[in-house]
Design an enzyme around this catalytic site. Structure first.
Site, short mmCIF file in Angstrom:
data_model
loop_
_atom_site.label_atom_id
_atom_site.label_comp_id
_atom_site.label_asym_id
_atom_site.label_seq_id
_atom_site.Cartn_x
_atom_site.Cartn_y
_atom_site.Cartn_z
N LEU A 13 0.68 -1.27 -0.03
CA LEU A 13 0.04 0.09 -0.50
C LEU A 13 1.09 0.97 -0.16
O LEU A 13 2.11 1.61 0.44
CB LEU A 13 -0.86 0.08 0.99
CG LEU A 13 -2.18 -1.04 1.50
CD1 LEU A 13 -2.25 -1.47 2.96
CD2 LEU A 13 -3.02 -0.95 0.48
N GLY A 15 2.37 4.40 1.82
CA GLY A 15 2.88 4.50 2.93
C GLY A 15 3.49 3.32 3.57
O GLY A 15 3.68 3.04 4.71
N THR A 19 9.16 3.26 -0.58
CA THR A 19 10.42 3.61 -1.32
C THR A 19 11.40 3.80 -0.25
O THR A 19 12.62 3.88 -0.15
CB THR A 19 9.74 5.69 -1.09
OG1 THR A 19 8.24 4.92 -2.12
CG2 THR A 19 10.81 6.18 -1.65
N SER A 86 2.09 -2.19 -7.03
CA SER A 86 1.53 -2.86 -7.74
C SER A 86 0.46 -3.54 -7.36
O SER A 86 0.76 -5.04 -6.89
CB SER A 86 2.48 -3.27 -8.42
OG SER A 86 3.42 -3.45 -7.37
P1 ADP Z 1 5.81 3.77 -0.39
O1 ADP Z 1 6.37 4.75 -0.88
O2 ADP Z 1 5.07 2.41 0.40
O3 ADP Z 1 3.94 4.71 -0.59
P2 ADP Z 1 7.10 5.59 2.43
O4 ADP Z 1 8.47 4.18 2.30
O5 ADP Z 1 6.91 6.69 1.18
O6 ADP Z 1 5.76 4.28 1.90
O7 ADP Z 1 6.68 6.50 3.53
C1 ADP Z 1 6.94 5.09 4.72
C2 ADP Z 1 6.89 5.54 6.12
O8 ADP Z 1 6.48 4.31 6.94
C3 ADP Z 1 7.71 6.34 5.79
O9 ADP Z 1 7.30 7.85 6.66
C4 ADP Z 1 9.09 5.74 7.18
O10 ADP Z 1 9.71 6.61 7.04
C5 ADP Z 1 7.54 4.56 8.27
N1 ADP Z 1 8.18 3.81 8.07
C6 ADP Z 1 8.43 3.26 9.45
N2 ADP Z 1 9.30 2.21 10.07
C7 ADP Z 1 8.93 1.74 8.77
C8 ADP Z 1 10.06 0.34 8.61
N3 ADP Z 1 10.73 -0.63 9.61
N4 ADP Z 1 10.54 0.34 7.00
C9 ADP Z 1 10.06 1.18 6.28
N5 ADP Z 1 9.43 2.02 6.35
C10 ADP Z 1 8.96 2.69 7.49
#
Ligand code: ADP
Length: 178
Positions: A13, A15, A19, A86
């Site tokens: 999903l 968030g 990334t 995806s």
């Molecule tokens: P996506 O690319 O899936 O939309 P992002 O990487 O942009 O998600 O955002 C994920 C958020 O979750 C970031 O703010 C990150 O700091 C937080 N987060 C907390 N714990 C984790 C973890 N274990 N691994 C990755 N992100 C994490």
């Protein structure tokens, strides 16, 4: 550097952490001298897939395009990191079959956690009806049935997630042991 080509496909999903994990993986693999390329869903949509909508049909086209490029790179020995929601299982599996050397990483933070994080403020806008067809709200997300790696980022640190992916690549002989 004696690694071989492979596509590491991060799905989950908005968030969930795709990334963030992708960036950290990129740094870890570059530090080991790997040849790699990153295909980020948002960036692909501004370039290769510019103009595509978020209908099921266009989402599938977008994923096939990413898969096509990932395949070209993978067969030339590159490690390809794909970060894209995806949401549809069938097209992920189609791309997996084409590429062959394919490692699916399910970044599996549940909707409630992703919505609470709301990194880009998109969930709030989707709940307010300002964005239609938002994955997890009013559009489906089909979780992988047997991903090679599962990263429940609500329960593990970024370092743990990255370590799991690297260990899997080593165990599968895509990457020599450190
Ligand atoms: P996506 O690319 O899936 O939309 P992002 O990487 O942009 O998600 O955002 C994920 C958020 O979750 C970031 O703010 C990150 O700091 C937080 N987060 C907390 N714990 C984790 C973890 N274990 N691994 C990755 N992100 C994490």
């Amino acid at each position: 550097m004696n690694h071989s080509g492979v596509t590491v496909w991060l799905t989950g999903l908005s968030g969930a952490g795709k990334t963030t994990i992708c960036d950290a993986l990129e740094a870890a693999l570059r530090a080991r001298g790997c040849k790699l390329e990153v295909l980020d869903g948002d960036i692909v949509r501004e370039n290769l897939s510019k103009g595509l909508s978020f209908s099921k049909e266009d989402r599938d086209i977008n994923i096939r395009r990413i898969g096509f490029v990932a395949h070209l790179l993978t067969r030339n020995g590159v490690i390809v990191l794909v970060s894209a929601i995806s949401p549809y299982r069938a097209v992920r599996d189609e791309v997996r079959q084409k590429i062959g050397d394919f490692v699916e990483v399910y970044v599996s933070a549940p909707l409630a956690v992703c919505e609470e994080r709301d990194v880009k403020g998109l969930y709030q806008r989707a709940r307010a009806g300002e964005i239609k067809g938002f994955t997890g709200i009013d559009d489906p997300y089909e979780a992988p049935l047997s991903p090679e790696v599962d990263c429940p980022t609500q329960n593990e640190t970024l370092e743990e997630s990255v370590e799991k992916v690297i260990r899997f690549l080593e165990k599968s002989n895509y990457l020599p042991a450190a």
